[in-house]
Design a protein around this motif. Structure first.
Motif, PDB file in Angstrom:
ATOM      1  N   ARG A  27      40.981  16.144  55.398  1.00 37.47           N
ATOM      2  CA  ARG A  27      39.918  16.443  54.444  1.00 37.47           C
ATOM      3  C   ARG A  27      38.615  16.624  55.219  1.00 37.47           C
ATOM      4  NH1 ARG A  27      40.403  16.026  49.069  1.00 37.47           N
ATOM      5  NH2 ARG A  27      38.647  15.407  47.744  1.00 37.47           N
ATOM      6  N   ILE A  28      38.006  17.818  55.126  1.00 38.02           N
ATOM      7  CA  ILE A  28      36.839  18.161  55.944  1.00 38.02           C
ATOM      8  C   ILE A  28      35.725  18.679  55.039  1.00 38.02           C
ATOM      9  CG2 ILE A  28      35.975  19.621  57.823  1.00 38.02           C
ATOM     10  CD1 ILE A  28      38.854  19.821  58.842  1.00 38.02           C
ATOM     11  N   ALA A  29      34.502  18.208  55.287  1.00 34.99           N
ATOM     12  CA  ALA A  29      33.319  18.705  54.591  1.00 34.99           C
ATOM     13  C   ALA A  29      32.676  19.789  55.460  1.00 34.99           C
ATOM     14  CB  ALA A  29      32.326  17.586  54.322  1.00 34.99           C
ATOM     15  N   HIS A  30      32.418  20.927  54.861  1.00 34.10           N
ATOM     16  CA  HIS A  30      31.868  22.082  55.581  1.00 34.10           C
ATOM     17  C   HIS A  30      30.478  22.399  55.024  1.00 34.10           C
ATOM     18  CE1 HIS A  30      32.089  26.751  56.163  1.00 34.10           C
ATOM     19  NE2 HIS A  30      31.218  26.195  56.977  1.00 34.10           N
ATOM     20  N   PHE A  31      29.440  22.155  55.831  1.00 32.45           N
ATOM     21  CA  PHE A  31      28.060  22.455  55.467  1.00 32.45           C
ATOM     22  C   PHE A  31      27.578  23.629  56.319  1.00 32.45           C
ATOM     23  CE2 PHE A  31      28.857  17.876  55.538  1.00 32.45           C
ATOM     24  CZ  PHE A  31      28.592  17.505  54.225  1.00 32.45           C
ATOM     25  N   SER A  32      26.628  24.394  55.786  1.00 34.11           N
ATOM     26  CA  SER A  32      26.121  25.512  56.571  1.00 34.11           C
ATOM     27  C   SER A  32      24.721  25.886  56.132  1.00 34.11           C
ATOM     28  CB  SER A  32      27.041  26.729  56.418  1.00 34.11           C
ATOM     29  OG  SER A  32      26.708  27.737  57.359  1.00 34.11           O
ATOM     30  N   ARG A  81      28.049  13.019  48.359  1.00 31.92           N
ATOM     31  CA  ARG A  81      29.312  13.427  47.739  1.00 31.92           C
ATOM     32  C   ARG A  81      30.443  13.437  48.769  1.00 31.92           C
ATOM     33  NH1 ARG A  81      31.104  16.623  43.390  1.00 31.92           N
ATOM     34  NH2 ARG A  81      33.380  16.443  43.417  1.00 31.92           N
ATOM     35  N   ALA A  82      30.156  13.926  49.997  1.00 29.71           N
ATOM     36  CA  ALA A  82      31.191  13.971  51.025  1.00 29.71           C
ATOM     37  C   ALA A  82      31.680  12.569  51.382  1.00 29.71           C
ATOM     38  CB  ALA A  82      30.652  14.675  52.268  1.00 29.71           C
ATOM     39  N   ILE A  83      30.746  11.628  51.467  1.00 24.61           N
ATOM     40  CA  ILE A  83      31.135  10.241  51.767  1.00 24.61           C
ATOM     41  C   ILE A  83      31.972   9.674  50.629  1.00 24.61           C
ATOM     42  CG2 ILE A  83      30.233   7.904  52.095  1.00 24.61           C
ATOM     43  CD1 ILE A  83      27.860   9.159  53.585  1.00 24.61           C
ATOM     44  N   ALA A 138      36.198  14.403  58.541  1.00 24.34           N
ATOM     45  CA  ALA A 138      35.388  15.098  59.548  1.00 24.34           C
ATOM     46  C   ALA A 138      34.397  15.987  58.811  1.00 24.34           C
ATOM     47  CB  ALA A 138      36.257  15.926  60.491  1.00 24.34           C
ATOM     48  N   ALA A 139      33.330  16.357  59.520  1.00 19.75           N
ATOM     49  CA  ALA A 139      32.317  17.234  58.929  1.00 19.75           C
ATOM     50  C   ALA A 139      31.987  18.344  59.912  1.00 19.75           C
ATOM     51  CB  ALA A 139      31.055  16.447  58.569  1.00 19.75           C
ATOM     52  N   VAL A 140      31.760  19.533  59.379  1.00 22.34           N
ATOM     53  CA  VAL A 140      31.417  20.701  60.189  1.00 22.34           C
ATOM     54  C   VAL A 140      30.109  21.285  59.680  1.00 22.34           C
ATOM     55  CG1 VAL A 140      32.067  23.078  60.765  1.00 22.34           C
ATOM     56  CG2 VAL A 140      33.794  21.266  60.789  1.00 22.34           C
ATOM     57  N   LEU A 141      29.163  21.542  60.592  1.00 24.83           N
ATOM     58  CA  LEU A 141      27.933  22.265  60.288  1.00 24.83           C
ATOM     59  C   LEU A 141      28.007  23.584  61.039  1.00 24.83           C
ATOM     60  CD1 LEU A 141      27.171  19.227  59.685  1.00 24.83           C
ATOM     61  CD2 LEU A 141      24.823  19.865  60.215  1.00 24.83           C
ATOM     62  N   SER A 142      28.196  24.687  60.296  1.00 26.25           N
ATOM     63  CA  SER A 142      28.521  25.957  60.940  1.00 26.25           C
ATOM     64  C   SER A 142      27.290  26.830  61.228  1.00 26.25           C
ATOM     65  CB  SER A 142      29.531  26.742  60.094  1.00 26.25           C
ATOM     66  OG  SER A 142      29.033  26.977  58.789  1.00 26.25           O
ATOM     67  N   LEU A 160      25.558  10.946  58.224  1.00 27.13           N
ATOM     68  CA  LEU A 160      26.874  11.582  58.106  1.00 27.13           C
ATOM     69  C   LEU A 160      27.804  11.124  59.225  1.00 27.13           C
ATOM     70  CD1 LEU A 160      28.632  13.700  56.636  1.00 27.13           C
ATOM     71  CD2 LEU A 160      27.601  15.443  58.094  1.00 27.13           C
ATOM     72  N   ALA A 161      27.274  11.032  60.451  1.00 29.88           N
ATOM     73  CA  ALA A 161      28.092  10.625  61.601  1.00 29.88           C
ATOM     74  C   ALA A 161      28.464   9.149  61.545  1.00 29.88           C
ATOM     75  CB  ALA A 161      27.352  10.933  62.898  1.00 29.88           C
ATOM     76  N   ASP A 162      27.746   8.348  60.813  1.00 30.46           N
ATOM     77  CA  ASP A 162      28.157   6.957  60.617  1.00 30.46           C
ATOM     78  C   ASP A 162      29.413   6.865  59.756  1.00 30.46           C
ATOM     79  OD1 ASP A 162      26.320   5.564  62.162  1.00 30.46           O
ATOM     80  OD2 ASP A 162      24.829   5.434  60.554  1.00 30.46           O
ATOM     81  N   HIS A 163      29.691   7.948  59.017  1.00 33.31           N
ATOM     82  CA  HIS A 163      30.885   7.957  58.179  1.00 33.31           C
ATOM     83  C   HIS A 163      32.069   8.638  58.847  1.00 33.31           C
ATOM     84  CE1 HIS A 163      33.464   8.370  54.667  1.00 33.31           C
ATOM     85  NE2 HIS A 163      33.580   9.662  54.954  1.00 33.31           N
ATOM     86  N   CYS A 164      31.835   9.767  59.566  1.00 31.98           N
ATOM     87  CA  CYS A 164      32.939  10.531  60.143  1.00 31.98           C
ATOM     88  C   CYS A 164      32.445  11.340  61.338  1.00 31.98           C
ATOM     89  CB  CYS A 164      33.556  11.463  59.095  1.00 31.98           C
ATOM     90  SG  CYS A 164      32.431  12.758  58.525  1.00 31.98           S
ATOM     91  N   PRO A 165      33.352  11.837  62.196  1.00 31.84           N
ATOM     92  CA  PRO A 165      32.945  12.704  63.307  1.00 31.84           C
ATOM     93  C   PRO A 165      32.312  13.989  62.785  1.00 31.84           C
ATOM     94  CG  PRO A 165      35.200  11.912  63.586  1.00 31.84           C
ATOM     95  CD  PRO A 165      34.805  11.569  62.201  1.00 31.84           C
TER      96      PRO A 165
END
Length: 432
Positions: free
Chosen positions: A2-7, A29-31, A37-41, A66-71
């Motif tokens: 499950r990955i959150a994708h922000f941009s 919401r992502a947390i 994992a999270a991606v900032l594109s 965000l990084a305190d929750h996931c890579p």
């Protein structure tokens, strides 16, 4: 996974309020969704930021949260928004999980414990043992470097050709990862041919970096894109499973006229396929009210009642001739829109077009200049020349007495006829 994708966060001086409110809500919401994992594109910043600026502090604080929750994986975006080196500071945040900044073409494996393992070259020869997911990173390509190598006229085509070869080159590694049960994801920043801009304009041209076929050729299950501010996706089923390409769109609404919802993507990526869902953010509401001529205040009141402008950002646009520019009641428009969070007035002025007489400045006398002007605009010069002679020979008082006497004698006749048609010399004297 499950990955959150922000941009396209676009943190900056003018955009800070919108960007921070929307990104903060997206992280919450992502947390809550328990993303792994999270991606900032790309385009996390709107322009080069100094470290002391409030936008820098707020962005660092949000990424740290965000990084305190996931890579977190951050990709280099457009150079005008993120000058090279801008993202390096995020790798130093020291959160519970690491932040990897992808500034070069590479593959990155997400390992157990949330550790990022980048490839030594442009790709892995073999999938790292223990990898939980494999990310293929293609940041913004510097077209100036390509132009310096192949020439400016050939640069756009060369970029597309080289990216097509590059993405196909990633396919063998991604294929091996899929066989081993490892989800594969591509992350890039650029324009897909045929995509729609946030204003609904198709992106068609030879200078766009990708086609959907080229992106699918990398054989990743998910392709997470940035740069276009409108969410859109493409899917296909094939030998590589169910593949999905998607733009997350911008995190907030930064310009008037943007179409569609704003938010981030919640991805579920598996070795056999991927799917995503747009999760809206509390982006500001914008309203455009357009008049072809002078703003009609009654029509404006109806539009306000129909749309409900309280708390919205409203832009009123109109087009008027130059002589009517001061007839627009800006104060009343602003007063009617008092409930809006922001009001932007944009008037387009159509300038008067005056015919010019070439060579008129070279004529010796004023009378000659008048005759040339009259010839150009196709009017009788005699009346104007008569008035010119009167001005030269009589005093202002004498001209006024003659004018009043002439108007008094013709007052009854002029009441039913057009002034210009009945007594053109009188009018010319009045203007003089």
């Amino acid at each position: 996974m499950r990955i959150a994708h922000f941009s396209d966060l676009h943190y900056g001086v003018a955009t800070l309020e919108e960007a921070d409110r929307c990104f903060g809500a997206a992280i919450d919401r992502a947390i809550a969704e328990g993303v792994e994992a999270a991606v900032l594109s790309g385009d996390a910043t709107d322009h080069g930021l100094d470290l002391h600026e409030p936008a820098t502090r707020r962005l660092c604080a949000q990424v740290r949260r965000l990084a305190d929750h996931c890579p977190v994986l951050m990709l280099q975006g457009t150079f005008s928004h993120e000058p090279p080196g801008t993202l390096a500071v995020f790798g130093l945040l020291g959160a519970r999980h690491s932040v990897h900044v992808a500034e070069r073409i590479e593959q990155v494996a997400l390992m157990a414990g949330g550790r990022w393992l980048p490839s030594g070259g442009w790709r892995f020869d073999a999938v790292p043992s223990g990898a939980r997911a494999l990310f293929t990173c293609v940041p913004t390509i510097n077209k100036a470097v390509v132009a310096a190598s192949v020439g400016a006229t050939e640069a756009s085509e060369a970029v597309g050709e080289q990216l097509a070869l590059l993405l196909r080159g990633f396919a063998p590694t991604n294929r091996r990862a899929r066989v081993q049960g490892v989800p594969t994801i591509a992350v890039s920043h650029g324009t897909v041919f045929g995509s729609l801009s946030e204003h609904g304009v198709p992106m068609a041209g030879f200078d766009h970096e990708f086609s959907t076929g080229v992106l699918f050729s990398a054989e990743t299950q998910a392709v997470m894109l940035g740069h276009i501010h409108r969410h859109q996706l493409w899917e296909q089923d094939g030998a590589a499973g169910r593949q999905c390409i998607a733009y997350a769109g911008s995190i907030g609404r930064f310009h008037y006229g943007e179409q569609g919802d704003k938010g981030f993507l919640l991805w579920e990526v598996m070795p056999e396929g991927a799917r995503c869902e747009l999760v809206p953010t509390p982006a500001r509401r914008t309203i455009d009210i357009v008049f072809e001529g002078r703003p009609d205040l009654d029509a404006l009141r109806e539009a306000i009642d129909r749309h409900g402008v309280d708390g919205s950002h409203v832009r009123v646009r109109w087009t008027v001739a130059d002589e009517d520019r001061h007839a627009v009641d800006r104060a009343t428009i602003v007063r009617l829109l008092a409930g809006a969070a922001q009001v932007k007035l944009e008037g387009r002025i159509v300038p008067l077009v005056r015919a010019r007489a070439p060579g008129i400045s070279q004529l010796a006398s004023l009378a000659e200049k008048v005759r040339e002007w009259a010839r150009l605009v196709e009017v009788d010069a005699a009346c104007v020349l008569e008035c010119l002679e009167s001005m030269q020979q009589a005093t202002p008082a004498e001209i006024a007495e003659r004018l009043l006497a002439r108007r008094g004698s013709s007052e009854e006749a002029m009441a039913e006829e057009d002034l210009f048609e009945h007594e053109p010399c009188v009018v010319a004297e009045m203007v003089a």
